[in-house]
Enzyme design. Structure first.
Site, short mmCIF file in Angstrom:
data_model
loop_
_atom_site.label_atom_id
_atom_site.label_comp_id
_atom_site.label_asym_id
_atom_site.label_seq_id
_atom_site.Cartn_x
_atom_site.Cartn_y
_atom_site.Cartn_z
N VAL A 1 6.15 3.64 80.61
CA VAL A 1 4.48 2.91 80.89
C VAL A 1 4.13 3.82 81.63
O VAL A 1 4.12 4.67 82.61
CB VAL A 1 5.46 2.08 81.58
CG1 VAL A 1 4.85 1.13 82.03
CG2 VAL A 1 7.08 1.63 81.13
N ASP A 2 2.50 3.20 81.11
CA ASP A 2 1.87 4.03 82.38
C ASP A 2 1.49 5.72 82.34
O ASP A 2 0.93 6.57 83.19
CB ASP A 2 1.64 3.28 84.00
CG ASP A 2 1.64 1.66 83.40
OD1 ASP A 2 0.88 1.31 83.10
OD2 ASP A 2 1.35 1.03 84.60
N ARG B 1 3.11 -7.10 79.73
CA ARG B 1 4.28 -7.46 78.44
C ARG B 1 4.59 -5.92 77.66
O ARG B 1 3.90 -5.15 77.17
CB ARG B 1 3.96 -8.34 77.40
CG ARG B 1 3.96 -9.45 76.87
CD ARG B 1 5.73 -10.35 77.75
NE ARG B 1 6.54 -10.42 77.11
CZ ARG B 1 7.67 -10.77 78.00
NH1 ARG B 1 7.51 -11.45 79.25
NH2 ARG B 1 8.82 -10.54 77.51
N ASN C 1 -5.26 1.37 77.49
CA ASN C 1 -4.99 0.58 78.44
C ASN C 1 -5.71 0.78 79.86
O ASN C 1 -6.38 2.05 79.94
CB ASN C 1 -3.88 1.17 78.84
CG ASN C 1 -3.61 -0.14 79.74
OD1 ASN C 1 -2.80 -1.02 79.75
ND2 ASN C 1 -1.92 0.25 80.87
N HIS D 1 -5.84 0.62 83.40
CA HIS D 1 -4.49 0.69 84.36
C HIS D 1 -5.43 0.68 85.92
O HIS D 1 -5.75 1.93 86.39
CB HIS D 1 -3.48 1.65 84.33
CG HIS D 1 -2.46 1.27 85.78
ND1 HIS D 1 -0.82 0.83 85.57
CD2 HIS D 1 -2.35 2.28 86.25
CE1 HIS D 1 -0.55 0.45 87.01
NE2 HIS D 1 -0.72 1.79 87.45
N GLU E 1 -13.44 -0.90 87.33
CA GLU E 1 -12.95 -1.21 85.82
C GLU E 1 -13.47 -1.80 85.25
O GLU E 1 -13.82 -1.00 83.42
CB GLU E 1 -11.59 -2.48 85.70
CG GLU E 1 -10.19 -1.51 86.71
CD GLU E 1 -8.98 -2.53 86.60
OE1 GLU E 1 -8.45 -3.17 85.26
OE2 GLU E 1 -8.23 -2.36 87.59
C1 GAR Z 1 -6.42 -5.32 85.25
O1 GAR Z 1 -6.69 -5.06 87.21
C2 GAR Z 1 -5.53 -4.59 84.59
O2 GAR Z 1 -6.45 -3.25 85.23
C3 GAR Z 1 -4.53 -4.67 85.32
O3 GAR Z 1 -4.43 -6.70 85.38
C4 GAR Z 1 -5.42 -6.72 86.00
C5 GAR Z 1 -5.62 -7.82 84.70
O4 GAR Z 1 -7.33 -8.59 85.10
N1 GAR Z 1 -3.17 -4.01 84.30
C6 GAR Z 1 -2.54 -3.73 84.65
O5 GAR Z 1 -1.54 -3.74 86.07
C7 GAR Z 1 -1.00 -3.17 84.06
N2 GAR Z 1 0.01 -2.68 84.51
P1 GAR Z 1 -7.81 -9.68 84.11
O6 GAR Z 1 -6.86 -10.05 83.67
O7 GAR Z 1 -8.71 -9.70 85.03
O8 GAR Z 1 -8.60 -7.98 83.34
#
Ligand code: GAR
Length: 225
Positions: free
Chosen positions: A150-151, A97, A113, A115, A180
């Site tokens: 954003v970001d 969100r 965050n 990303h 990550e």
């Molecule tokens: C992750 O790759 C995170 O970096 C991305 O969503 C995924 C969540 O995975 N976030 C974004 O794209 C935010 N803009 P997870 O629920 O398995 O942690």
């Protein structure tokens, strides 16, 4: 008798599967880790990560955005839950969100965050497909403090991974996700120990306290040709 240093209390915000949340939980389960997860909040009651958190004994709360008349009311409800549990650092982990200026200001310099790109490249969605379409050779992920746009925001840590011949968005996403999972707990530890300190638009790294992580880059080894 010496008492262990107080651990920084984390609130983890998710929307879906919660694999980054689980990686943080695994890191926090280590006795020496300088932070603990006070609660996990999802904006959807059916987010898979809520059950995974509960199974690990972590308080898991659904604050469904659809139950609130507007974004700020939803964010005030999340803030009440976070404050009730003494959260000091909010970690967005696949929280999909967009946050309002109210929430971002309320948690300024206490909101980070992760990303899936090497910011400032590939802000927004579909980062892996866009990186592949551009033919980049190095991709990666970023942990940053959150600012209104954003970001954007001061970068805490980044990890690089190679783009390999034949990669698809899914295969590249999987390789980045593995990075990550390492990067997020590393970034949280740097903040919690004071090795990383945000000052305005930048994060200062104290090399004496960042230890081996000073490099902040998990560069791939090059193969012999
Ligand atoms: C992750 O790759 C995170 O970096 C991305 O969503 C995924 C969540 O995975 N976030 C974004 O794209 C935010 N803009 P997870 O629920 O398995 O942690």
């Amino acid at each position: 008798m010496t008492s262990a240093a107080a651990k920084r209390r984390l609130g983890v915000l998710i929307s879906g599967r919660g694999s980054n949340m689980l990686a943080l939980a695994a890191a926090a389960a280590e006795p020496g880790f300088p932070a603990e997860i006070a609660c996990v909040i999802a904006n959807k009651a059916d987010a898979a990560g809520l059950g995974l958190a509960t199974a690990r004994g972590i308080p898991a709360i659904a604050v469904a955005h659809r139950d609130y008349p507007d974004k700020v009311a939803f964010e005030q409800a999340m803030t009440a839950e976070l404050e009730a549990r003494g959260v000091e650092l909010v970690c967005l982990a696949g929280f999909m969100r967009l946050l309002s200026p109210w929430f971002i200001d309320r948690w300024r310099d206490r909101l980070i965050n992760i990303h899936p790109s090497l910011l400032p490249a590939y802000k927004g969605l579909d980062t892996h497909a866009r990186a592949l379409a551009d033919g980049v050779r190095i991709a990666g992920c970023t942990v940053h403090y959150v600012r209104a746009e954003v970001d954007t925001g001061p970068i805490v840590a980044q990890a690089a991974v190679p783009v390999l011949p034949g990669d698809t968005p899914d295969s590249l996403a999987a390789r980045i996700l593995t990075a990550e999972h390492r990067l997020y707990s590393y970034a949280v530890a740097m903040i919690a120990t004071g090795a990383a300190v945000v000052h305005g638009d930048r994060v200062d790294i104290d090399p004496a306290r960042a230890g081996d992580g000073t490099a902040r880059l998990f560069a791939p080894a090059l193969p012999a040709l």
